[in-house]
Design a protein around this motif. Structure first.
Motif, PDB file in Angstrom:
ATOM      1  N   SER A  14       0.818  -1.212   0.000  1.00 20.80           N
ATOM      2  CA  SER A  14       0.000   0.000   0.000  1.00 20.80           C
ATOM      3  C   SER A  14       0.853   1.265   0.000  1.00 20.80           C
ATOM      4  O   SER A  14       0.411   2.310   0.437  1.00 20.80           O
ATOM      5  CB  SER A  14      -0.921   0.013   1.221  1.00 20.80           C
ATOM      6  OG  SER A  14      -0.142   0.146   2.399  1.00 20.80           O
ATOM      7  N   PRO A  16       3.216   4.436  -1.643  1.00 19.07           N
ATOM      8  CA  PRO A  16       2.810   5.482  -2.570  1.00 19.07           C
ATOM      9  C   PRO A  16       2.854   5.004  -4.012  1.00 19.07           C
ATOM     10  O   PRO A  16       3.730   4.226  -4.411  1.00 19.07           O
ATOM     11  CB  PRO A  16       3.823   6.592  -2.337  1.00 19.07           C
ATOM     12  CG  PRO A  16       4.988   5.935  -1.704  1.00 19.07           C
ATOM     13  CD  PRO A  16       4.451   4.743  -0.953  1.00 19.07           C
ATOM     14  N   MET A  17       1.880   5.446  -4.775  1.00 24.61           N
ATOM     15  CA  MET A  17       1.810   5.038  -6.186  1.00 24.61           C
ATOM     16  C   MET A  17       2.766   5.902  -6.998  1.00 24.61           C
ATOM     17  O   MET A  17       2.886   7.099  -6.767  1.00 24.61           O
ATOM     18  CB  MET A  17       0.384   5.222  -6.708  1.00 24.61           C
ATOM     19  CG  MET A  17      -0.586   4.300  -6.020  1.00 24.61           C
ATOM     20  SD  MET A  17      -2.300   4.448  -6.532  1.00 24.61           S
ATOM     21  CE  MET A  17      -2.351   5.568  -7.835  1.00 24.61           C
ATOM     22  N   GLY A  18       3.410   5.309  -7.943  1.00 24.33           N
ATOM     23  CA  GLY A  18       4.301   6.043  -8.811  1.00 24.33           C
ATOM     24  C   GLY A  18       3.572   6.501 -10.062  1.00 24.33           C
ATOM     25  O   GLY A  18       2.389   6.226 -10.261  1.00 24.33           O
ATOM     26  N   GLU A  19       4.274   7.229 -10.920  1.00 24.81           N
ATOM     27  CA  GLU A  19       3.645   7.719 -12.145  1.00 24.81           C
ATOM     28  C   GLU A  19       3.216   6.584 -13.052  1.00 24.81           C
ATOM     29  O   GLU A  19       2.276   6.719 -13.820  1.00 24.81           O
ATOM     30  CB  GLU A  19       4.602   8.653 -12.887  1.00 24.81           C
ATOM     31  CG  GLU A  19       4.664  10.026 -12.276  1.00 24.81           C
ATOM     32  CD  GLU A  19       5.378  11.021 -13.173  1.00 24.81           C
ATOM     33  OE1 GLU A  19       5.515  10.751 -14.378  1.00 24.81           O
ATOM     34  OE2 GLU A  19       5.787  12.057 -12.654  1.00 24.81           O
ATOM     35  N   GLU A  21       1.739   3.904 -12.207  1.00 26.58           N
ATOM     36  CA  GLU A  21       0.413   3.457 -11.783  1.00 26.58           C
ATOM     37  C   GLU A  21      -0.644   4.544 -11.912  1.00 26.58           C
ATOM     38  O   GLU A  21      -1.807   4.269 -12.113  1.00 26.58           O
ATOM     39  CB  GLU A  21       0.492   2.969 -10.335  1.00 26.58           C
ATOM     40  CG  GLU A  21       1.398   1.763 -10.178  1.00 26.58           C
ATOM     41  CD  GLU A  21       1.831   1.566  -8.750  1.00 26.58           C
ATOM     42  OE1 GLU A  21       1.603   2.471  -7.929  1.00 26.58           O
ATOM     43  OE2 GLU A  21       2.408   0.515  -8.453  1.00 26.58           O
ATOM     44  N   ARG A  22      -0.237   5.802 -11.766  1.00 27.77           N
ATOM     45  CA  ARG A  22      -1.173   6.930 -11.814  1.00 27.77           C
ATOM     46  C   ARG A  22      -1.362   7.471 -13.217  1.00 27.77           C
ATOM     47  O   ARG A  22      -2.343   8.113 -13.496  1.00 27.77           O
ATOM     48  CB  ARG A  22      -0.626   8.098 -10.983  1.00 27.77           C
ATOM     49  CG  ARG A  22      -0.916   8.051  -9.556  1.00 27.77           C
ATOM     50  CD  ARG A  22      -0.620   9.403  -8.956  1.00 27.77           C
ATOM     51  NE  ARG A  22       0.762   9.803  -9.122  1.00 27.77           N
ATOM     52  CZ  ARG A  22       1.587  10.074  -8.130  1.00 27.77           C
ATOM     53  NH1 ARG A  22       1.171   9.973  -6.903  1.00 27.77           N
ATOM     54  NH2 ARG A  22       2.816  10.446  -8.359  1.00 27.77           N
ATOM     55  N   GLY A  23      -0.381   7.351 -14.033  1.00 29.92           N
ATOM     56  CA  GLY A  23      -0.397   7.989 -15.343  1.00 29.92           C
ATOM     57  C   GLY A  23       0.446   9.251 -15.305  1.00 29.92           C
ATOM     58  O   GLY A  23       0.963   9.654 -14.260  1.00 29.92           O
ATOM     59  N   GLU A  24       0.590   9.875 -16.427  1.00 27.43           N
ATOM     60  CA  GLU A  24       1.408  11.085 -16.530  1.00 27.43           C
ATOM     61  C   GLU A  24       0.676  12.275 -15.897  1.00 27.43           C
ATOM     62  O   GLU A  24      -0.547  12.358 -15.929  1.00 27.43           O
ATOM     63  CB  GLU A  24       1.712  11.392 -18.000  1.00 27.43           C
ATOM     64  CG  GLU A  24       2.588  10.366 -18.668  1.00 27.43           C
ATOM     65  CD  GLU A  24       3.980  10.319 -18.060  1.00 27.43           C
ATOM     66  OE1 GLU A  24       4.540  11.393 -17.752  1.00 27.43           O
ATOM     67  OE2 GLU A  24       4.500   9.203 -17.880  1.00 27.43           O
ATOM     68  N   THR A  25       1.455  13.218 -15.351  1.00 33.83           N
ATOM     69  CA  THR A  25       0.858  14.429 -14.790  1.00 33.83           C
ATOM     70  C   THR A  25       0.448  15.370 -15.913  1.00 33.83           C
ATOM     71  O   THR A  25       1.022  15.354 -17.004  1.00 33.83           O
ATOM     72  CB  THR A  25       1.849  15.159 -13.865  1.00 33.83           C
ATOM     73  OG1 THR A  25       3.004  15.499 -14.612  1.00 33.83           O
ATOM     74  CG2 THR A  25       2.227  14.305 -12.676  1.00 33.83           C
TER      75      THR A  25
END
Length: 118
Positions: A14, A16-19, A21-25
């Motif tokens: 659990s 922190p999610m990285g980019e 997993e989140r997608g690009e900013t």
């Protein structure tokens, strides 16, 4: 009963999610605003967002704009007015004298009739 060493509500994986997993900013645009105290503020806006002309300086609270050579002047703050100052704006000295003489005459009449006045 579980041991007290684990952080409540956490589980394996659990973190922190990285980019990945989140997608690009979203693309961002940093804009510099300048206040009368020579502070520079650089808030981030979305690249397609409309940039405001003014921004409040987070250090001193004064308004700031995009022009570093000509920042907006500090707003003029009106001093606190007392009740007497507002009355003096509405009445002249002669009107105040007339009102005072009427009030004194009414007080004298009540005293002459024997009314108790505190």
């Amino acid at each position: 009963m579980a041991s007290g060493s684990a952080i409540k509500g956490s589980r394996v994986g659990s973190g922190p999610m990285g980019e990945a997993e989140r997608g690009e900013t979203a693309p961002r645009l940093y804009v510099s605003y300048f206040c009368a105290n020579a502070h520079e503020t650089r808030p981030a806006f979305a690249a397609e967002a409309q940039i405001p002309e003014t921004w409040d300086c987070p250090r001193c609270g004064l308004p700031a704009n995009l022009d570093s050579d000509n920042p907006p002047p500090p707003p003029r703050i009106e001093p606190y007015k007392t009740h007497l100052a507002y009355v003096k704006e509405r009445r002249t000295d002669s009107e105040a004298d007339d009102i005072l003489s009427e009030a004194l005459q009414a007080l004298r009449d009540r005293r002459a009739r024997g009314e108790v006045i505190y």
